[in-house]
Design an enzyme around this catalytic site. Structure first.
Site, PDB file in Angstrom:
ATOM      1  N   THR A 294       0.815  -1.214   0.017  1.00 44.86           N
ATOM      2  CA  THR A 294      -0.081  -0.010   0.048  1.00 44.86           C
ATOM      3  C   THR A 294       0.882   1.187  -0.048  1.00 44.86           C
ATOM      4  O   THR A 294       0.622   2.335  -0.720  1.00 44.86           O
ATOM      5  CB  THR A 294      -0.840   0.031   1.183  1.00 44.86           C
TER       6      THR A 294
ATOM      7  N   ASN B 297      -4.863  -9.271  -8.226  1.00 40.15           N
ATOM      8  CA  ASN B 297      -4.944 -10.134  -6.704  1.00 40.15           C
ATOM      9  C   ASN B 297      -6.661 -10.847  -6.925  1.00 40.15           C
ATOM     10  O   ASN B 297      -6.539 -11.630  -5.983  1.00 40.15           O
ATOM     11  CB  ASN B 297      -5.021  -9.106  -5.703  1.00 40.15           C
TER      12      ASN B 297
ATOM     13  N   GLN C 238       1.648  -8.989  -6.389  1.00 45.48           N
ATOM     14  CA  GLN C 238       1.200 -10.629  -6.512  1.00 45.48           C
ATOM     15  C   GLN C 238       2.096 -11.437  -7.487  1.00 45.48           C
ATOM     16  O   GLN C 238       1.971 -12.613  -7.322  1.00 45.48           O
ATOM     17  CB  GLN C 238      -0.427 -10.844  -7.005  1.00 45.48           C
TER      18      GLN C 238
ATOM     19  N   SER D 295       5.914  -6.403  -1.833  1.00 40.72           N
ATOM     20  CA  SER D 295       5.477  -6.616  -0.396  1.00 40.72           C
ATOM     21  C   SER D 295       5.824  -7.950   0.238  1.00 40.72           C
ATOM     22  O   SER D 295       5.212  -8.988  -0.287  1.00 40.72           O
ATOM     23  CB  SER D 295       3.864  -6.449  -0.365  1.00 40.72           C
TER      24      SER D 295
ATOM     25  N   HIS E 129       5.056  -9.642   2.931  1.00 42.20           N
ATOM     26  CA  HIS E 129       4.016 -10.591   3.608  1.00 42.20           C
ATOM     27  C   HIS E 129       3.394 -11.435   2.484  1.00 42.20           C
ATOM     28  O   HIS E 129       2.619 -12.368   3.047  1.00 42.20           O
ATOM     29  CB  HIS E 129       3.311  -9.862   4.605  1.00 42.20           C
TER      30      HIS E 129
ATOM     31  N   THR F 262      12.785   5.614  11.181  1.00 40.75           N
ATOM     32  CA  THR F 262      13.737   4.761  11.562  1.00 40.75           C
ATOM     33  C   THR F 262      13.624   3.476  10.912  1.00 40.75           C
ATOM     34  O   THR F 262      12.300   2.930  10.764  1.00 40.75           O
ATOM     35  CB  THR F 262      13.704   4.413  13.179  1.00 40.75           C
TER      36      THR F 262
ATOM     37  N   CYS G 145      -8.958  -7.143   1.169  1.00 41.34           N
ATOM     38  CA  CYS G 145      -9.339  -5.554   1.641  1.00 41.34           C
ATOM     39  C   CYS G 145     -10.550  -5.155   1.445  1.00 41.34           C
ATOM     40  O   CYS G 145     -11.332  -4.476   2.208  1.00 41.34           O
ATOM     41  CB  CYS G 145      -8.400  -4.577   1.122  1.00 41.34           C
TER      42      CYS G 145
END
Ligand SMILES: Cc1ncc(COP(=O)(O)O)c(C=O)c1O
Length: 384
Positions: A70, A149, A178, A198, A200, A236, A324
């Site tokens: 995102t 997706n 994806q 991404s 994950h 950070t 989502c």
């Protein structure tokens, strides 16, 4: 349990978790700190950056660490819009993008940008001629996802890149969230300027991702502050998550190199064949143009969420559309854009596989699904 919801998220690999824990315990100092502990943490972030760059075939100064897909998509699109708004205010995308691209474009519309949402064919793919026709002197960005997706359709990204080489002032962004680790993509050959991944989605940890940004283009940061990530993403660094993301990317690529995608395609093909044979079931994924891990189908007259919950009772986990939008009860934009009827779209369900899933799980899934559909159809019949 059968977990077939890997496009929503994947289970982290044990080695990835191990890396995260060890890094977080031993290298917790702030990579920006001047002391030696900070320097050690910074060294790890640099190594991870180099490893990721090597796997993606790019330079390490082209890697921007983010919090995931995102953020990567927001940074690519808004960052381009902010940077180049004096040059033009037209952006081209597709009707089937993930919400993180779609809603970002909607927001830019409110700020005065003009967005073209390219239509797709019945298999979920855009036509190059439509893209060509949409380009104007005002166009500053084309943003097209690699793998959809919801249905798994692979967009002709390489062909788009070839076309856009004729328009050096237009940036090309690809949402590769994806596709990463499942469908190969050469960022250089495809002429991609910005590319989102991404971790994950490939057994890394939530909250970690990468935006590839080609060296000689500029984008405006969204997060300003302490100048981290070459001033493109202040905050950070998530040292443990970044090192774990590099590990996950290496592992998924090794599995791909060892033939995991072919094995997953065979499971996908088996599932599609068996699904299509169940009375009342329509499969919306065309394996000829799709990634190896996603199948979208509707089970005659049964609402997607009813099927999801009925299967859950038997230890099987799938999705309605994307994770989502599954709670908003909106019909799938992708399916509607493909010309699927509203009734069919209401019944849509998505199976998404990982390289860890087996043929045995697929066989059990089909057996349980057949029974579940039969039971639900009987209940529906009684209530009519
Ligand atoms: C195609 C696509 N893009 C972007 C995202 C957003 O990624 P993240 O969950 O890392 O924010 C997703 C997540 O489902 C996705 O499928």
């Amino acid at each position: 349990m059968i977990y077939f919801d890997n496009s929503a998220t994947t289970k982290p690999y044990p080695e990835v978790l191990d890396t995260f824990v060890k890094t977080s315990v031993n290298y917790y100092a702030n990579p920006s700190s001047l002391h030696s502990l900070g320097a050690q943490a910074e060294k790890l972030v640099t190594q991870a950056r180099q490893q990721i760059a090597n796997i993606l075939g790019v330079n390490q100064n082209e890697i921007v660490f983010t919090s995931g897909g995102t953020e990567g998509n927001n940074l690519a699109i808004k960052g381009t819009a902010l940077e180049y708004r004096a040059r033009g205010r037209h952006i081209i995308t597709t009707a089937v993008e993930h919400a993180s691209v779609f809603e970002t474009c909607r927001q830019l519309e409110k700020l005065g940008f003009r967005i073209t949402y390219l239509p797709v064919d019945s298999r979920g793919r855009i036509r190059i001629d439509d893209l060509k026709a949409a380009i104007t002197d005002e166009t500053i960005l084309v943003s097209v996802m690699h793998v959809n997706n919801e249905v798994g359709a692979v967009q002709p990204v390489e062909e788009i890149g070839r076309l856009l080489k004729n328009y050096p002032k237009i940036l090309f962004h690809v949402d590769h969230v994806q596709g990463c680790g499942k469908v190969p993509l050469s960022l250089h050959e495809a002429g991609i300027d910005l590319c989102t991944i991404s971790a994950h989605k490939f057994h890394g940890l939530k909250g970690t991702g990468v935006l590839y940004k080609r060296a000689n283009i500029r984008i405006s940061p969204l997060l300003t502050g302490g100048h981290q990530e070459s001033q493109l993403r202040s905050g950070t660094e998530n040292t443990g998550g970044i090192v774990a993301a590099a590990k996950a990317l290496r592992l998924i690529h090794e599995k791909f190199e060892n033939g995991a995608a072919e094995k997953t395609s065979q499971i996908r093909d088996y599932l599609i064949e068996k699904l299509a044979a169940i009375p009342g079931v329509t499969v919306h994924t065309d394996p000829e143009v799709s990634a190896p891990h996603i199948i979208n189908f509707s089970a005659g007259g049964i609402r997607g969420e009813v099927l999801v919950h009925a299967l859950e009772q038997q230890g099987i986990f799938i999705s309605t559309t994307s994770a989502c939008s599954s709670k908003t009860r909106e019909l799938s934009r992708t399916l509607l854009a493909m010309g699927v009827s509203k009734a069919e779209a209401e019944g849509a369900a998505r199976i998404s596989l990982s390289y860890e899933n087996t043929m045995e799980e697929a066989e059990n899934f089909i057996r349980i699904l057949q029974q579940t559909i039969q039971n639900l159809q009987q209940v529906l019949g009684r209530n009519q």
